[in-house]
Scaffold this active site. Structure first.
Site, mmCIF file in Angstrom:
data_model
loop_
_atom_site.group_PDB
_atom_site.id
_atom_site.type_symbol
_atom_site.label_atom_id
_atom_site.label_comp_id
_atom_site.label_asym_id
_atom_site.label_seq_id
_atom_site.Cartn_x
_atom_site.Cartn_y
_atom_site.Cartn_z
ATOM 1 N NE ARG A 143 3.165 -12.121 7.084
ATOM 2 C CZ ARG A 143 3.497 -11.273 6.119
ATOM 3 N NH1 ARG A 143 4.631 -11.421 5.459
ATOM 4 N NH2 ARG A 143 2.692 -10.278 5.803
ATOM 5 C CE LYS A 199 5.352 -6.394 -0.171
ATOM 6 N NZ LYS A 199 4.620 -7.510 0.462
ATOM 7 N N GLY A 244 3.836 -7.780 7.352
ATOM 8 C CA GLY A 244 4.976 -8.586 7.792
ATOM 9 C C GLY A 244 6.109 -7.738 8.330
ATOM 10 N N GLY A 263 -0.979 -5.514 3.095
ATOM 11 C CA GLY A 263 -1.802 -5.223 1.921
ATOM 12 C C GLY A 263 -3.193 -5.831 2.055
HETATM 13 N N1 ADP Z 1 11.927 5.738 2.772
HETATM 14 C C1 ADP Z 1 12.101 4.457 2.459
HETATM 15 N N2 ADP Z 1 12.847 4.087 1.419
HETATM 16 C C2 ADP Z 1 13.036 2.785 1.104
HETATM 17 N N3 ADP Z 1 12.501 1.756 1.799
HETATM 18 C C3 ADP Z 1 11.749 2.064 2.844
HETATM 19 C C4 ADP Z 1 11.497 3.402 3.240
HETATM 20 N N4 ADP Z 1 10.700 3.381 4.322
HETATM 21 C C5 ADP Z 1 10.448 2.096 4.601
HETATM 22 N N5 ADP Z 1 11.086 1.274 3.730
HETATM 23 C C6 ADP Z 1 11.110 -0.195 3.700
HETATM 24 O O1 ADP Z 1 9.789 -0.685 3.622
HETATM 25 C C7 ADP Z 1 9.855 -2.064 3.908
HETATM 26 C C8 ADP Z 1 8.513 -2.573 4.357
HETATM 27 O O2 ADP Z 1 7.538 -2.263 3.398
HETATM 28 P P1 ADP Z 1 6.196 -3.112 3.170
HETATM 29 O O3 ADP Z 1 6.524 -4.471 2.659
HETATM 30 O O4 ADP Z 1 5.344 -2.241 2.313
HETATM 31 O O5 ADP Z 1 5.590 -3.226 4.652
HETATM 32 P P2 ADP Z 1 4.702 -4.402 5.311
HETATM 33 O O6 ADP Z 1 5.427 -5.714 5.102
HETATM 34 O O7 ADP Z 1 4.588 -4.021 6.752
HETATM 35 O O8 ADP Z 1 3.388 -4.358 4.577
HETATM 36 C C9 ADP Z 1 10.932 -2.201 4.959
HETATM 37 O O9 ADP Z 1 11.804 -3.238 4.551
HETATM 38 C C10 ADP Z 1 11.621 -0.830 4.973
HETATM 39 O O10 ADP Z 1 13.044 -0.911 4.919
HETATM 40 O O1 X15 Z 2 4.252 -9.858 2.925
HETATM 41 C C1 X15 Z 2 3.097 -9.868 2.506
HETATM 42 O O2 X15 Z 2 2.313 -8.775 2.451
HETATM 43 P P1 X15 Z 2 2.523 -7.382 3.262
HETATM 44 O O3 X15 Z 2 3.925 -6.870 2.993
HETATM 45 O O4 X15 Z 2 1.480 -6.498 2.646
HETATM 46 O O5 X15 Z 2 2.255 -7.666 4.698
HETATM 47 C C2 X15 Z 2 2.400 -11.126 2.054
HETATM 48 O O6 X15 Z 2 3.181 -12.277 2.321
HETATM 49 C C3 X15 Z 2 2.034 -11.017 0.586
HETATM 50 O O7 X15 Z 2 3.209 -10.934 -0.198
HETATM 51 P P2 X15 Z 2 3.137 -10.213 -1.642
HETATM 52 O O8 X15 Z 2 2.835 -8.750 -1.398
HETATM 53 O O9 X15 Z 2 4.501 -10.453 -2.251
HETATM 54 O O10 X15 Z 2 2.021 -10.891 -2.411
#
Ligand code: ADP
Ligand code: X15
Length: 402
Positions: free
Chosen positions: A35, A200, A356, A380
């Site tokens: 990023r 998330k 991310g 997201g």
């Molecule tokens: N089964 C699971 N239980 C707990 N955490 C998980 C699981 N699968 C994935 N994760 C966690 O999800 C996190 C990423 O989630 P998220 O922030 O939603 O993705 P992104 O940043 O790509 O949008 C990673 O740190 C990973 O460790």
């Molecule tokens: O990591 C982010 O989003 P992402 O996990 O959905 O890629 C952005 O920096 C937004 O962070 P936020 O979901 O805490 O508002």
């Protein structure tokens, strides 16, 4: 939407840039600087044009007050290396240090403010509270450039309210990201699959309703899995679960069946007795997770099933790792999914990896950005764009200047 070149001569102007510098950290070590690298060209372009650049960003989810583990100080250091220039760092966001450093900037210099979310006004629900903080941010600058694509789905002071207070433009990163995602919303080549995982869960369960109307297949992995398994009546042990969304998910499963959208769930999971790399773990059937275990990755049969379901896809969007990939025992599902995407990319499919942690995962597992069609900085944000929702951070840019 105006671009930075529509802002006229920027020499000597104070330009506030909202970037998404929310990088994964291990202590104070940045484990993926994607990023930062993605945000650098806009910042550099403005500095090269003679602007006095004030960058603002968030890190993690602090609760409206300073917390040293969420300081952007390590990011300032890395940003300076990526830009090959000095980056001044302010110890606060809109306080005395930020004001003094913003006032002292010279043409072409770059200042990074401390984490926006150390201020309750940044994420406040109340319009007045957010506007108050946005006013303080705006008073540091003459113009605003919105370049944090990963946060355009957030109605937050530095994303939304500040654009209503200053002449503004869309940064190049936001423009590029929107251009790619537009290709996925305008008549995607089919079959079109969306793969969802990550942690998330409550944020992302909400997007499924709209995705059912656009995607042909939805593959569910990561922490998203367990609310689905619970909706089917299975025990999920200590796994991530959004208990209050079980009924919503039941509704999704019914709708998907009626509308002919395939929801593909894992058939096996790696179940561990703690959230730790050295916890005891084993592969179990997805419908037989022991009560004292948590699912931390999809299992090998699921990886094969997911690869099979992706093999004939012509368009795929993937957000959210399949497991807790940061720990080696739970990385295999994410790696297998990435391999399946690389394979179809080489056969001409359009593949987009967003988020991310998802982007960090594929890089950490040894893949190159060029192995995929596009790596998006927003998870997201991309998902909400794909489901056709209005994104506050984009809508406000279309409104024009105050
Ligand atoms: N089964 C699971 N239980 C707990 N955490 C998980 C699981 N699968 C994935 N994760 C966690 O999800 C996190 C990423 O989630 P998220 O922030 O939603 O993705 P992104 O940043 O790509 O949008 C990673 O740190 C990973 O460790
Ligand atoms: O990591 C982010 O989003 P992402 O996990 O959905 O890629 C952005 O920096 C937004 O962070 P936020 O979901 O805490 O508002």
């Amino acid at each position: 939407m105006k671009t930075t070149s529509d802002l006229g001569d920027l020499r000597g102007k104070r330009v506030l840039v909202r970037s998404d510098l929310n990088v994964p950290l291990d202590g104070s070590t940045i484990t993926d600087d994607g990023r930062i690298r993605a945000s650098a060209p806009t910042i550099k372009g403005l500095a090269d044009a003679g602007a006095r650049v004030i960058v603002c960003a968030h890190l993690g989810r602090p609760k409206g007050a300073p917390e040293s583990k969420y300081s952007l100080a390590p990011v300032a250091k890395r940003l300076a290396e990526v830009l090959s220039t000095e980056v001044v760092f302010a110890d606060d966001t809109v306080g005395d240090d930020a004001k003094a450093k913003a006032a002292a900037l010279e043409d072409g210099q770059v200042l990074l403010l401390e984490n926006l979310r150390f201020n309750a006004g940044e994420t406040a629900k109340s319009d007045e509270e957010r506007a108050g903080f946005a006013g303080e941010l705006a008073s540091l600058a003459d113009v605003f450039v919105s370049d944090g694509f990963g946060v355009v789905h957030r109605k937050q002071a530095s994303v939304y309210d500040v654009a209503r207070l200053l002449p503004h433009a869309t940064g190049d990163l936001v423009s590029t990201e929107v251009d790619v995602l537009r290709r996925l919303t305008k008549d995607p080549e089919r079959p079109y699959a969306v793969v969802l995982g990550g942690a998330k869960v409550s944020d992302k369960l909400g997007v499924i309703g709209n995705l059912l109307g656009t995607a042909d297949r939805l593959l569910i992995g990561g922490g998203m899995v367990f609310t689905f398994l619970a909706a089917q009546g299975h025990e999920v042990g200590k796994s991530l679960l959004e208990a209050d969304q079980i009924d919503t998910v039941k509704g999704y499963l019914d709708r998907a069946e009626k509308e002919g959208v395939e929801i593909v769930l894992p058939v096996d999971v790696v179940a561990a007795d703690a959230f730790s790399a050295d916890a005891a773990h084993e592969v179990v059937a997805a419908d037989a997770i022991p009560a004292d275990r948590m699912g931390l990755d999809i299992g090998p049969e699921s990886s094969a099933l997911f690869a099979d379901k992706l093999a004939d896809c012509r368009t795929v969007f993937w957000n959210g790792p399949m497991g807790a990939f940061e720990m080696e025992p739970y990385a295999a599902g994410t790696k297998a999914l990435a391999e399946a995407l690389v394979d179809i990319t080489s056969r001409g499919a359009l593949t987009v990896v967003g988020g991310g942690d998802s982007a960090a995962a594929v890089r950490q597992l040894g893949f190159a950005d060029s192995d995929f069609g596009h790596i998006s900085t927003g998870g997201g944000a991309s998902l909400e764009y794909l489901e056709g929702k209005e994104l506050p951070g984009l809508t406000v840019l279309e409104e024009g200047d105050a």
